[in-house]
Motif scaffolding. Sequence first.
Motif, PDB file in Angstrom:
ATOM      1  N   GLU A  40      21.307 -39.541   9.990  1.00  0.00           N
ATOM      2  CA  GLU A  40      20.981 -38.117   9.963  1.00  0.00           C
ATOM      3  C   GLU A  40      19.793 -37.846  10.870  1.00  0.00           C
ATOM      4  O   GLU A  40      19.108 -38.762  11.338  1.00  0.00           O
ATOM      5  CB  GLU A  40      20.675 -37.651   8.537  1.00  0.00           C
ATOM      6  CG  GLU A  40      19.477 -38.345   7.917  1.00  0.00           C
ATOM      7  CD  GLU A  40      19.232 -37.919   6.473  1.00  0.00           C
ATOM      8  OE1 GLU A  40      20.124 -37.257   5.898  1.00  0.00           O
ATOM      9  OE2 GLU A  40      18.157 -38.239   5.943  1.00  0.00           O
ATOM     10  N   VAL A  72      20.567 -32.642   9.418  1.00  0.00           N
ATOM     11  CA  VAL A  72      22.015 -32.684   9.629  1.00  0.00           C
ATOM     12  C   VAL A  72      22.478 -34.135   9.689  1.00  0.00           C
ATOM     13  O   VAL A  72      21.731 -35.025  10.083  1.00  0.00           O
ATOM     14  CB  VAL A  72      22.415 -31.942  10.924  1.00  0.00           C
ATOM     15  CG1 VAL A  72      22.137 -30.451  10.791  1.00  0.00           C
ATOM     16  CG2 VAL A  72      21.669 -32.505  12.132  1.00  0.00           C
ATOM     17  N   GLY A  84      28.111 -36.522  12.750  1.00  0.00           N
ATOM     18  CA  GLY A  84      29.466 -35.995  12.649  1.00  0.00           C
ATOM     19  C   GLY A  84      29.536 -34.573  12.140  1.00  0.00           C
ATOM     20  O   GLY A  84      30.599 -33.942  12.197  1.00  0.00           O
ATOM     21  N   GLU A  85      28.420 -34.012  11.663  1.00  0.00           N
ATOM     22  CA  GLU A  85      28.423 -32.656  11.120  1.00  0.00           C
ATOM     23  C   GLU A  85      28.531 -31.627  12.250  1.00  0.00           C
ATOM     24  O   GLU A  85      27.928 -31.779  13.313  1.00  0.00           O
ATOM     25  CB  GLU A  85      27.152 -32.414  10.315  1.00  0.00           C
ATOM     26  CG  GLU A  85      27.069 -31.033   9.683  1.00  0.00           C
ATOM     27  CD  GLU A  85      25.826 -30.854   8.839  1.00  0.00           C
ATOM     28  OE1 GLU A  85      25.459 -29.691   8.569  1.00  0.00           O
ATOM     29  OE2 GLU A  85      25.210 -31.869   8.447  1.00  0.00           O
ATOM     30  N   THR A  86      29.297 -30.550  12.016  1.00  0.00           N
ATOM     31  CA  THR A  86      29.414 -29.451  12.978  1.00  0.00           C
ATOM     32  C   THR A  86      28.232 -28.508  12.792  1.00  0.00           C
ATOM     33  O   THR A  86      27.992 -27.998  11.694  1.00  0.00           O
ATOM     34  CB  THR A  86      30.732 -28.683  12.765  1.00  0.00           C
ATOM     35  OG1 THR A  86      31.841 -29.570  12.982  1.00  0.00           O
ATOM     36  CG2 THR A  86      30.838 -27.519  13.738  1.00  0.00           C
ATOM     37  N   ILE A  87      27.477 -28.280  13.867  1.00  0.00           N
ATOM     38  CA  ILE A  87      26.286 -27.439  13.779  1.00  0.00           C
ATOM     39  C   ILE A  87      26.417 -26.165  14.602  1.00  0.00           C
ATOM     40  O   ILE A  87      25.524 -25.324  14.596  1.00  0.00           O
ATOM     41  CB  ILE A  87      25.031 -28.223  14.221  1.00  0.00           C
ATOM     42  CG1 ILE A  87      25.168 -28.724  15.659  1.00  0.00           C
ATOM     43  CG2 ILE A  87      24.774 -29.379  13.278  1.00  0.00           C
ATOM     44  CD1 ILE A  87      23.907 -29.407  16.187  1.00  0.00           C
ATOM     45  N   LYS A 123      28.976 -31.002  17.547  1.00  0.00           N
ATOM     46  CA  LYS A 123      28.803 -31.964  16.457  1.00  0.00           C
ATOM     47  C   LYS A 123      27.618 -32.880  16.717  1.00  0.00           C
ATOM     48  O   LYS A 123      27.260 -33.154  17.859  1.00  0.00           O
ATOM     49  CB  LYS A 123      30.071 -32.796  16.277  1.00  0.00           C
ATOM     50  CG  LYS A 123      31.264 -32.000  15.760  1.00  0.00           C
ATOM     51  CD  LYS A 123      32.411 -32.911  15.375  1.00  0.00           C
ATOM     52  CE  LYS A 123      33.549 -32.130  14.724  1.00  0.00           C
ATOM     53  NZ  LYS A 123      34.641 -33.011  14.258  1.00  0.00           N
ATOM     54  N   VAL A 124      27.035 -33.361  15.629  1.00  0.00           N
ATOM     55  CA  VAL A 124      25.954 -34.352  15.723  1.00  0.00           C
ATOM     56  C   VAL A 124      26.581 -35.676  16.152  1.00  0.00           C
ATOM     57  O   VAL A 124      27.470 -36.194  15.474  1.00  0.00           O
ATOM     58  CB  VAL A 124      25.233 -34.518  14.379  1.00  0.00           C
ATOM     59  CG1 VAL A 124      24.133 -35.565  14.484  1.00  0.00           C
ATOM     60  CG2 VAL A 124      24.669 -33.185  13.908  1.00  0.00           C
ATOM     61  N   PRO A 125      26.154 -36.256  17.285  1.00  0.00           N
ATOM     62  CA  PRO A 125      26.795 -37.470  17.794  1.00  0.00           C
ATOM     63  C   PRO A 125      26.375 -38.724  17.032  1.00  0.00           C
ATOM     64  O   PRO A 125      25.393 -38.721  16.292  1.00  0.00           O
ATOM     65  CB  PRO A 125      26.290 -37.537  19.246  1.00  0.00           C
ATOM     66  CG  PRO A 125      24.940 -36.885  19.186  1.00  0.00           C
ATOM     67  CD  PRO A 125      25.069 -35.787  18.158  1.00  0.00           C
ATOM     68  N   GLU A 126      27.144 -39.792  17.219  1.00  0.00           N
ATOM     69  CA  GLU A 126      26.746 -41.097  16.701  1.00  0.00           C
ATOM     70  C   GLU A 126      25.475 -41.536  17.411  1.00  0.00           C
ATOM     71  O   GLU A 126      25.357 -41.420  18.631  1.00  0.00           O
ATOM     72  CB  GLU A 126      27.851 -42.132  16.941  1.00  0.00           C
ATOM     73  CG  GLU A 126      29.129 -41.860  16.159  1.00  0.00           C
ATOM     74  CD  GLU A 126      28.984 -42.170  14.682  1.00  0.00           C
ATOM     75  OE1 GLU A 126      28.055 -42.926  14.326  1.00  0.00           O
ATOM     76  OE2 GLU A 126      29.793 -41.665  13.889  1.00  0.00           O
ATOM     77  N   ASN A 168      35.510 -25.234  20.539  1.00  0.00           N
ATOM     78  CA  ASN A 168      35.007 -26.603  20.531  1.00  0.00           C
ATOM     79  C   ASN A 168      33.781 -26.671  19.622  1.00  0.00           C
ATOM     80  O   ASN A 168      32.837 -25.899  19.783  1.00  0.00           O
ATOM     81  CB  ASN A 168      34.631 -27.040  21.951  1.00  0.00           C
ATOM     82  CG  ASN A 168      34.142 -28.471  21.999  1.00  0.00           C
ATOM     83  OD1 ASN A 168      34.813 -29.377  21.523  1.00  0.00           O
ATOM     84  ND2 ASN A 168      32.974 -28.670  22.562  1.00  0.00           N
ATOM     85  N   ASP A 169      33.824 -27.585  18.656  1.00  0.00           N
ATOM     86  CA  ASP A 169      32.705 -27.730  17.729  1.00  0.00           C
ATOM     87  C   ASP A 169      31.549 -28.476  18.387  1.00  0.00           C
ATOM     88  O   ASP A 169      31.754 -29.429  19.139  1.00  0.00           O
ATOM     89  CB  ASP A 169      33.138 -28.505  16.480  1.00  0.00           C
ATOM     90  CG  ASP A 169      34.111 -27.715  15.622  1.00  0.00           C
ATOM     91  OD1 ASP A 169      34.155 -26.484  15.781  1.00  0.00           O
ATOM     92  OD2 ASP A 169      34.820 -28.340  14.816  1.00  0.00           O
TER      93      ASP A 169
END
Length: 424
Positions: A15, A66, A69-72, A5-8, A2-3
Amino acid sequence: MNDIKVPEMGESIVEGTISKWHVKVGDSVNVGDVLAELETDKVNIEISAEQAGVVGQLLRAEGDTVAVGETIGVIGGEAAASAPAAAAPSAAPAAEPVAPVVQEQKPAVAASTPAAAPASADAASISATPAARKLARERGIDLTQVQSNDPLGRIRQEDIAAHGTAVSAAVPAAVPAPQAPAASAPAAEPGKPAERRKMSRRRITIAKRLVEAQHTAAMLTTFNEVDMTAILDVRKRRKQAFQEKHEVGLGFMSFFTKAVIGALKAFPLLNAEIQGDEILVKQYYDIGIAVSAKEGLVVPVVRDADRLSFAQIEKEIGDLAGKARANTLGLNDLQGGTFTITNGGVFGSLLSTPILNAPQVGILGMHKIQIRPVAINATEMENRPMMYIALSYDHRIVDGSEAVRFLVTVKELLEDPESLLLEG
């Protein structure tokens, strides 16, 4: 797998900056556990685990910028979690791979783009749109070498595109480029103590918004003074009973909020904003109250303040100020104000010119109450508690005479507190 991710985070936030990781590689997490804190332009947001498992990878480090939506990072099951440790060239214990995982990511990028100059350590602090950052990574361009054509200094996608050809032509000369910032930024005097601090994302945003407000609005300020005798008398007589009945103190902000609402009803253009070639006149009163927090000034909003009693206004302001200082304000607490009140008097300011909180066209500044001699009539002088008040306004839609009359109305309502029950 499971990624992470940066949420909305709201339509205006694209960002953020990872301010803190709460987990490391190999940690077990449950659904809802806080994984990281993300600092944005407006609020700090916690990123929580959406499934249970073991942290397999942390792809971005603290301080990295970031995009939404980006995977961190990656969370996997028990079996998946052992993969990063097994793949590591050294047999390091599972509890220690945090730094190696982050550090190994960056050389890999450089190796895949040998023609590109290594990114500067200051690249993460450069203000740039997510699209510009993506294009810069794809083309191997160092953001610190890109010249922005934006008035606020923000690097956009077109700046990267314009810079690309020049970078490709000058690759051999790009090696000494990291020395350029040192030449352009004057160092402290030799032998003199100095400290260089990185600006927080919120402070950067505050700076840009204030400059933008001054560049886009025809901003003027008008002043007046208020005799606070009547309000101080009301507070002296009612303060204890008010506290006992409502469990909140009777401060000055409720009086000023009511007075501002009364004046806004009389002069509605101060409760408007400019949208293109149209004026949107708002017929509701969401009053922003400027609060000084640790990381900078924030302006939470008291919704439908015209419908609230004095006690409700005081409670709402107290709750919002507490959230601001605890850094727990939500986006809804900060968006959509129609007019702002700021109180420099709590810090001892005697007079100031507040800057507009765009896209609003009016802001009222309160100041320190000071005992001054005042002429009561042609023959009498008295020492009175006086406060200077300032109204900054956008002259594009608010005429000077209207602004002056607005401020006079605020003054008259404050000097006759009983009128607030009718007008505010």
